[in-house]
Design a protein around this motif. Sequence first.
Motif, PDB file in Angstrom:
ATOM      1  N   GLU A   9       0.850  -1.239  -0.049  1.00  0.00           N
ATOM      2  CA  GLU A   9       0.033   0.124   0.108  1.00  0.00           C
ATOM      3  C   GLU A   9       0.888   1.226   0.083  1.00  0.00           C
ATOM      4  OE1 GLU A   9      -0.449  -2.405   1.950  1.00  0.00           O
ATOM      5  OE2 GLU A   9      -2.265  -3.425   1.419  1.00  0.00           O
ATOM      6  N   SER A  10       2.201   1.057   0.319  1.00  0.00           N
ATOM      7  CA  SER A  10       3.143   2.291   0.409  1.00  0.00           C
ATOM      8  C   SER A  10       3.961   2.414  -0.779  1.00  0.00           C
ATOM      9  CB  SER A  10       3.867   2.226   1.841  1.00  0.00           C
ATOM     10  OG  SER A  10       3.069   1.935   2.850  1.00  0.00           O
ATOM     11  N   LEU A  12       4.769   3.385  -4.899  1.00  0.00           N
ATOM     12  CA  LEU A  12       4.289   4.390  -5.704  1.00  0.00           C
ATOM     13  C   LEU A  12       3.092   4.294  -6.412  1.00  0.00           C
ATOM     14  CD1 LEU A  12       7.787   5.609  -7.327  1.00  0.00           C
ATOM     15  CD2 LEU A  12       6.546   6.636  -5.338  1.00  0.00           C
ATOM     16  N   GLU A  13       2.335   5.190  -6.597  1.00  0.00           N
ATOM     17  CA  GLU A  13       0.988   4.909  -7.133  1.00  0.00           C
ATOM     18  C   GLU A  13       1.057   4.177  -8.529  1.00  0.00           C
ATOM     19  OE1 GLU A  13      -3.352   7.006  -8.087  1.00  0.00           O
ATOM     20  OE2 GLU A  13      -1.457   8.333  -7.745  1.00  0.00           O
ATOM     21  N   LYS A  14       1.904   4.818  -9.431  1.00  0.00           N
ATOM     22  CA  LYS A  14       2.186   4.314 -10.544  1.00  0.00           C
ATOM     23  C   LYS A  14       2.493   2.497 -10.538  1.00  0.00           C
ATOM     24  CE  LYS A  14       7.041   5.372 -11.652  1.00  0.00           C
ATOM     25  NZ  LYS A  14       7.942   6.155 -12.554  1.00  0.00           N
ATOM     26  N   ARG A  16       1.886   0.619  -7.917  1.00  0.00           N
ATOM     27  CA  ARG A  16       0.700  -0.245  -7.261  1.00  0.00           C
ATOM     28  C   ARG A  16      -0.324  -0.447  -8.724  1.00  0.00           C
ATOM     29  NH1 ARG A  16      -3.961   1.557  -5.984  1.00  0.00           N
ATOM     30  NH2 ARG A  16      -3.423   3.791  -5.925  1.00  0.00           N
ATOM     31  N   LEU A  17      -0.539   0.727  -9.406  1.00  0.00           N
ATOM     32  CA  LEU A  17      -1.543   0.493 -10.482  1.00  0.00           C
ATOM     33  C   LEU A  17      -1.171  -0.731 -11.603  1.00  0.00           C
ATOM     34  CD1 LEU A  17      -2.751   4.068 -11.290  1.00  0.00           C
ATOM     35  CD2 LEU A  17      -3.888   2.337 -10.138  1.00  0.00           C
ATOM     36  N   GLU A  20      -1.567  -4.007  -9.866  1.00  0.00           N
ATOM     37  CA  GLU A  20      -2.883  -4.453  -9.817  1.00  0.00           C
ATOM     38  C   GLU A  20      -3.299  -5.074 -11.112  1.00  0.00           C
ATOM     39  OE1 GLU A  20      -5.018  -1.074  -8.510  1.00  0.00           O
ATOM     40  OE2 GLU A  20      -4.609  -1.421  -6.377  1.00  0.00           O
TER      41      GLU A  20
END
Length: 217
Positions: A9-10, A12-14, A16-17, A20
């Motif tokens: 969850e911690s 980087l957003e890119k 994590r996406l 997923e």
Amino acid sequence: MPRQTTKIESILEKDRLALESLARNGYSYKYLFEFLETKGYKIAEATVKNWQKKYLESIASTDEKITERLKVIDKFDRDTTPNPLIDDKKDLEAIKKKWDIPDINTLDIAPETAIGASQKMIFDLFMSVGILTKNRLNLYQDGQAKFPSEQIKALKLLFEMYSPLMGVSELVSCNSAIKSLESYGYDLSNIEQQSPIVNVNKNENTTEPKEPKEVTE
């Protein structure tokens, strides 16, 4: 430099996406673990495995394929545990009944019952693996599965038991092969068909008396 985080969850957003997306598209948790490593994250493999399952469970209601993937993951978890509890006693009894497996105490009285049960067992196993192998080959041709090497190995192993129990080697004799070839138009008239009794010389080793040879001066 490794990114100092132990939680997905911690990240980087890119990243994590991207993670997923990989999970949704059927990539294994080991692949996800390797992906994070290439990005410099030092997250435990077990953490990635748990995250993958929880993430798929959270979106399962939106995609039927995700539900099926979770079933595969659950089965894999059961099969690879030290003491898998996947064999229900009722299922085992149902298979035993289907194959007509006799009670071991009756074999002294009627040993022939074991032959019938053995034939049913090997026929069922061989055909079941054969069907599975064919299905995997179909999926492989459609690009949906890898080549079923393991299934083919299992089929070959089962055939070694299937052939003698079902008398396959006796059914597929040389004479039968010759007849099959002749039915396709091949002329095999010069090939002598095999017989249980083979005479090296047809004029010798017979029970019929021979005519005496005429002697000429």
